[in-house]
Design a protein around this motif. Sequence first.
Motif, short mmCIF file in Angstrom:
data_model
loop_
_atom_site.label_atom_id
_atom_site.label_comp_id
_atom_site.label_asym_id
_atom_site.label_seq_id
_atom_site.Cartn_x
_atom_site.Cartn_y
_atom_site.Cartn_z
N ASP A 12 0.82 -1.21 0.00
CA ASP A 12 0.00 0.00 0.00
C ASP A 12 0.86 1.26 0.00
O ASP A 12 2.09 1.19 -0.05
CB ASP A 12 -1.01 -0.02 1.16
CG ASP A 12 -0.35 0.06 2.52
OD1 ASP A 12 0.81 0.48 2.63
OD2 ASP A 12 -1.03 -0.30 3.51
N GLU A 13 0.23 2.42 0.05
CA GLU A 13 0.93 3.70 -0.05
C GLU A 13 1.91 3.95 1.10
O GLU A 13 2.82 4.77 0.99
CB GLU A 13 -0.07 4.87 -0.16
CG GLU A 13 -0.94 5.08 1.07
CD GLU A 13 -2.18 4.19 1.13
OE1 GLU A 13 -2.90 4.30 2.13
OE2 GLU A 13 -2.42 3.39 0.21
N ASP A 14 1.74 3.26 2.22
CA ASP A 14 2.66 3.40 3.35
C ASP A 14 3.82 2.40 3.29
O ASP A 14 4.67 2.37 4.17
CB ASP A 14 1.92 3.20 4.68
CG ASP A 14 0.99 4.36 5.00
OD1 ASP A 14 1.37 5.52 4.71
OD2 ASP A 14 -0.10 4.11 5.53
N GLU A 141 3.58 6.42 16.36
CA GLU A 141 3.55 7.88 16.51
C GLU A 141 3.76 8.57 15.17
O GLU A 141 3.11 9.57 14.86
CB GLU A 141 4.62 8.33 17.52
CG GLU A 141 4.36 7.86 18.93
CD GLU A 141 3.07 8.39 19.55
OE1 GLU A 141 2.61 9.49 19.17
OE2 GLU A 141 2.50 7.68 20.40
N ARG A 142 4.64 8.04 14.34
CA ARG A 142 4.87 8.60 13.00
C ARG A 142 3.60 8.51 12.16
O ARG A 142 3.19 9.47 11.51
CB ARG A 142 6.01 7.84 12.31
CG ARG A 142 6.28 8.32 10.87
CD ARG A 142 7.23 7.38 10.14
NE ARG A 142 6.67 6.06 9.90
CZ ARG A 142 5.85 5.75 8.89
NH1 ARG A 142 5.46 6.67 8.03
NH2 ARG A 142 5.41 4.50 8.74
N ARG A 143 2.93 7.36 12.22
CA ARG A 143 1.70 7.17 11.45
C ARG A 143 0.59 8.10 11.94
O ARG A 143 -0.17 8.65 11.15
CB ARG A 143 1.26 5.71 11.52
CG ARG A 143 2.15 4.76 10.75
CD ARG A 143 1.87 3.31 11.09
NE ARG A 143 2.78 2.42 10.44
CZ ARG A 143 2.55 1.81 9.27
NH1 ARG A 143 1.38 1.97 8.67
NH2 ARG A 143 3.44 1.02 8.74
N LYS A 144 0.49 8.24 13.25
CA LYS A 144 -0.54 9.11 13.82
C LYS A 144 -0.30 10.56 13.41
O LYS A 144 -1.23 11.27 13.02
CB LYS A 144 -0.52 8.97 15.35
CG LYS A 144 -1.66 9.67 16.03
CD LYS A 144 -1.77 9.25 17.47
CE LYS A 144 -1.05 10.22 18.35
NZ LYS A 144 -1.18 9.97 19.77
N LYS A 146 1.21 11.60 10.76
CA LYS A 146 0.91 11.69 9.32
C LYS A 146 -0.60 11.83 9.09
O LYS A 146 -1.03 12.61 8.26
CB LYS A 146 1.45 10.45 8.61
CG LYS A 146 1.24 10.45 7.11
CD LYS A 146 1.82 9.19 6.51
CE LYS A 146 1.45 9.09 5.04
NZ LYS A 146 1.91 7.82 4.44
N GLN A 147 -1.39 11.07 9.83
CA GLN A 147 -2.85 11.11 9.67
C GLN A 147 -3.45 12.43 10.14
O GLN A 147 -4.46 12.87 9.59
CB GLN A 147 -3.50 9.96 10.44
CG GLN A 147 -3.26 8.61 9.83
CD GLN A 147 -3.86 7.49 10.67
OE1 GLN A 147 -4.23 7.68 11.82
NE2 GLN A 147 -3.94 6.30 10.10
N THR A 148 -2.87 13.03 11.13
CA THR A 148 -3.43 14.28 11.68
C THR A 148 -2.73 15.52 11.14
O THR A 148 -3.01 16.62 11.59
CB THR A 148 -3.34 14.27 13.22
OG1 THR A 148 -1.98 14.12 13.61
CG2 THR A 148 -4.18 13.13 13.79
N LYS A 149 -1.85 15.35 10.16
CA LYS A 149 -1.09 16.46 9.61
C LYS A 149 -1.98 17.57 9.04
O LYS A 149 -1.67 18.74 9.15
CB LYS A 149 -0.15 15.94 8.52
CG LYS A 149 0.88 16.91 8.08
CD LYS A 149 1.85 16.25 7.11
CE LYS A 149 2.97 17.20 6.79
NZ LYS A 149 3.97 16.56 5.90
#
Length: 151
Positions: A12-14, A141-144, A146-149
Amino acid sequence: MTQQGLTFTNVDEDGDQNFKGTLMGHSATAVALMNPAGQLVKTIVLIYVDDVKARQEYRDMKEVLTTKYGAPGKCFEYFKSPYKEGDGYEEQAIKLSKAVFMCFWGDPSHAARNASISLEITTKLNLRVEYEGPDWQSDFERRKAKQTKAF
């Protein structure tokens, strides 16, 4: 995971790798979550079992994991009122979040930067097995972030 009977389906994109196939004689899907360096940080496996066999399949998988990793550090296996073991409504209780079947091997808080494994029966009466590597928390934490950016 391909050695276990799963077939790679896509990235996937990640950069996470997705799989599907058969485990323990049941349909299954899995995702291998990767950090930006391409290292595995978490694996989530869903095993789709027959509703009435969910608790037995859970016990079987718990035995497999216990044989491989030793006794679980913590297990939560109980029904909430008005449900109870043997009442004939066990599956309904699980679907309604009125029952919990979950075990942990290792330290799920990752306080000592250790890996952990968990097993649970989901509210859809499937088995969910997760591996979280020692670097999972930082990648989470990195993924979170990115999602809330956008906010």
